[in-house]
Design a protein around this motif. Structure first.
Motif, PDB file in Angstrom:
ATOM      1  N   ARG A  38      42.644  39.647  40.385  1.00 10.99           N
ATOM      2  CA  ARG A  38      43.106  38.355  40.886  1.00 10.99           C
ATOM      3  C   ARG A  38      41.931  37.532  41.382  1.00 10.99           C
ATOM      4  O   ARG A  38      40.902  38.068  41.771  1.00 10.99           O
ATOM      5  N   GLN A  39      42.126  36.223  41.364  1.00 12.53           N
ATOM      6  CA  GLN A  39      41.094  35.318  41.846  1.00 12.53           C
ATOM      7  C   GLN A  39      41.748  34.165  42.585  1.00 12.53           C
ATOM      8  O   GLN A  39      42.571  33.438  42.016  1.00 12.53           O
ATOM      9  N   ALA A  40      41.376  34.025  43.832  1.00 12.23           N
ATOM     10  CA  ALA A  40      41.852  32.914  44.661  1.00 12.23           C
ATOM     11  C   ALA A  40      40.789  31.816  44.633  1.00 12.23           C
ATOM     12  O   ALA A  40      39.610  32.087  44.364  1.00 12.23           O
ATOM     13  N   PRO A  41      41.183  30.580  44.923  1.00  8.79           N
ATOM     14  CA  PRO A  41      40.220  29.468  44.902  1.00  8.79           C
ATOM     15  C   PRO A  41      39.031  29.742  45.818  1.00  8.79           C
ATOM     16  O   PRO A  41      39.191  30.134  46.980  1.00  8.79           O
ATOM     17  N   GLY A  42      37.827  29.573  45.284  1.00 10.36           N
ATOM     18  CA  GLY A  42      36.623  29.754  46.068  1.00 10.36           C
ATOM     19  C   GLY A  42      36.209  31.192  46.295  1.00 10.36           C
ATOM     20  O   GLY A  42      35.238  31.452  47.011  1.00 10.36           O
ATOM     21  N   LYS A  43      36.936  32.148  45.694  1.00  8.41           N
ATOM     22  CA  LYS A  43      36.623  33.565  45.876  1.00  8.41           C
ATOM     23  C   LYS A  43      36.316  34.222  44.534  1.00  8.41           C
ATOM     24  O   LYS A  43      36.688  33.727  43.487  1.00  8.41           O
ATOM     25  N   GLN A  44      35.635  35.372  44.612  1.00  9.03           N
ATOM     26  CA  GLN A  44      35.349  36.124  43.399  1.00  9.03           C
ATOM     27  C   GLN A  44      36.588  36.867  42.915  1.00  9.03           C
ATOM     28  O   GLN A  44      37.490  37.184  43.699  1.00  9.03           O
ATOM     29  N   LYS A  86      51.763  38.612  51.257  1.00  8.07           N
ATOM     30  CA  LYS A  86      51.161  37.830  52.325  1.00  8.07           C
ATOM     31  C   LYS A  86      50.578  36.555  51.729  1.00  8.07           C
ATOM     32  O   LYS A  86      50.235  36.519  50.547  1.00  8.07           O
ATOM     33  N   PRO A  87      50.411  35.521  52.531  1.00  5.66           N
ATOM     34  CA  PRO A  87      49.798  34.296  52.003  1.00  5.66           C
ATOM     35  C   PRO A  87      48.440  34.546  51.347  1.00  5.66           C
ATOM     36  O   PRO A  87      48.099  33.894  50.357  1.00  5.66           O
ATOM     37  N   GLU A  88      47.692  35.509  51.861  1.00  3.53           N
ATOM     38  CA  GLU A  88      46.377  35.789  51.294  1.00  3.53           C
ATOM     39  C   GLU A  88      46.452  36.496  49.939  1.00  3.53           C
ATOM     40  O   GLU A  88      45.429  36.704  49.286  1.00  3.53           O
ATOM     41  N   ASP A  89      47.643  36.860  49.506  1.00  2.00           N
ATOM     42  CA  ASP A  89      47.819  37.402  48.154  1.00  2.00           C
ATOM     43  C   ASP A  89      47.923  36.302  47.106  1.00  2.00           C
ATOM     44  O   ASP A  89      47.938  36.579  45.906  1.00  2.00           O
ATOM     45  N   SER A  90      48.006  35.060  47.557  1.00  2.00           N
ATOM     46  CA  SER A  90      48.103  33.934  46.633  1.00  2.00           C
ATOM     47  C   SER A  90      46.836  33.857  45.789  1.00  2.00           C
ATOM     48  O   SER A  90      45.718  33.842  46.318  1.00  2.00           O
ATOM     49  N   ALA A  91      47.020  33.836  44.469  1.00  2.00           N
ATOM     50  CA  ALA A  91      45.894  33.837  43.542  1.00  2.00           C
ATOM     51  C   ALA A  91      46.425  33.747  42.124  1.00  2.00           C
ATOM     52  O   ALA A  91      47.641  33.853  41.889  1.00  2.00           O
ATOM     53  N   ILE A  92      45.511  33.581  41.198  1.00  2.00           N
ATOM     54  CA  ILE A  92      45.853  33.763  39.793  1.00  2.00           C
ATOM     55  C   ILE A  92      45.613  35.233  39.467  1.00  2.00           C
ATOM     56  O   ILE A  92      44.530  35.758  39.732  1.00  2.00           O
ATOM     57  N   TYR A  93      46.607  35.871  38.921  1.00  2.00           N
ATOM     58  CA  TYR A  93      46.527  37.284  38.571  1.00  2.00           C
ATOM     59  C   TYR A  93      46.275  37.409  37.069  1.00  2.00           C
ATOM     60  O   TYR A  93      47.038  36.866  36.258  1.00  2.00           O
ATOM     61  N   TYR A  94      45.202  38.117  36.741  1.00  2.00           N
ATOM     62  CA  TYR A  94      44.776  38.277  35.353  1.00  2.00           C
ATOM     63  C   TYR A  94      44.964  39.721  34.896  1.00  2.00           C
ATOM     64  O   TYR A  94      44.583  40.658  35.605  1.00  2.00           O
ATOM     65  N   CYS A  95      45.482  39.871  33.709  1.00  2.00           N
ATOM     66  CA  CYS A  95      45.596  41.189  33.088  1.00  2.00           C
ATOM     67  C   CYS A  95      44.329  41.461  32.271  1.00  2.00           C
ATOM     68  O   CYS A  95      43.779  40.543  31.635  1.00  2.00           O
ATOM     69  N   ASN A  96      43.892  42.701  32.279  1.00  2.00           N
ATOM     70  CA  ASN A  96      42.711  43.119  31.522  1.00  2.00           C
ATOM     71  C   ASN A  96      43.009  44.411  30.798  1.00  2.00           C
ATOM     72  O   ASN A  96      43.688  45.293  31.333  1.00  2.00           O
ATOM     73  N   ALA A  97      42.505  44.523  29.578  1.00  2.00           N
ATOM     74  CA  ALA A  97      42.661  45.763  28.812  1.00  2.00           C
ATOM     75  C   ALA A  97      41.373  46.067  28.060  1.00  2.00           C
ATOM     76  O   ALA A  97      40.713  45.163  27.544  1.00  2.00           O
ATOM     77  N   LYS A  98      41.045  47.351  28.010  1.00  3.47           N
ATOM     78  CA  LYS A  98      39.852  47.809  27.304  1.00  3.47           C
ATOM     79  C   LYS A  98      40.226  48.976  26.398  1.00  3.47           C
ATOM     80  O   LYS A  98      41.068  49.803  26.766  1.00  3.47           O
ATOM     81  N   GLY A  99      39.588  49.043  25.239  1.00  2.82           N
ATOM     82  CA  GLY A  99      39.859  50.151  24.340  1.00  2.82           C
ATOM     83  C   GLY A  99      39.195  49.950  23.008  1.00  2.82           C
ATOM     84  O   GLY A  99      38.125  49.332  22.926  1.00  2.82           O
TER      85      GLY A  99
END
Length: 120
Positions: A38-44, A86-99
Motif C-alpha cells: 500500500r501507498q499513502a500520499p507522501g509516503k513510501q 483505522k484512518p491511517e490504513d487509508s491508501a492505494i492498495y496494490y497487488c503484486n505477483a512474481k513467478g
C-alpha cells in the motif's frame, strides 16, 4: 504477460472491514509469490501481506492481528481480509505477483491499485 485484477476497495468507517481480492491471468506457468502493498500520499510503498507457493505467509508489522491474507488458490487469486480499520490504513492498495511465465521468463507484475479510505 501477466495481468493482475484487483477489487474490493472503498470507503469504510473506522473499525470497519473490507475484503480485497486479486486475480492473476495471462501466460502464467506458476506464481511463486503474491501479495499486497500500500501507498499513502507522501509516503513510501509498504508491505501489507504476502503469501508464497510454499505456504509462507508474512504480514507487515502495522497490520498484524488486523489483516489476514489467504493462501494462493487454484484460480490464481488471493484475498486480503482487512478488519479493525483505522484512518491511517487509508491508501492505494496494490497487488503484486512474481513467478515464471509459460515461456520460462520471470515476471514481477503490479495491479492498477484499489483505493481504501477509512473515514467517518
Amino acid at each position: 504477460q501477466v495481468q493482475l485484477a484487483e477489487s474490493g476497495g472503498g470507503l469504510v468507517q473506522p473499525g470497519g472491514s473490507l475484503e480485497l481480492s486479486c486475480t492473476a491471468s495471462g501466460s502464467i506457468s506458476n506464481i511463486k509469490l503474491m501479495g499486497w502493498y500500500r501507498q499513502a500520499p507522501g509516503k513510501q510503498r509498504e508491505l501489507v501481506a504476502i503469501t508464497t507457493d510454499t505456504g509462507t505467509i508474512k504480514h507487515g508489522d502495522s497490520v498484524k492481528g488486523r489483516f489476514t491474507i489467504s493462501g494462493l488458490n487454484a484460480m490464481n487469486t488471493v484475498y486480503l481480509q482487512v478488519t479493525s480499520l483505522k484512518p491511517e490504513d487509508s491508501a492505494i492498495y496494490y497487488c503484486n505477483a512474481k513467478g515464471y511465465e509459460s515461456n520460462g521468463k520471470t515476471y514481477d507484475s503490479w495491479g492498477q491499485g484499489t483505493q481504501v479510505t477509512v473515514s467517518s
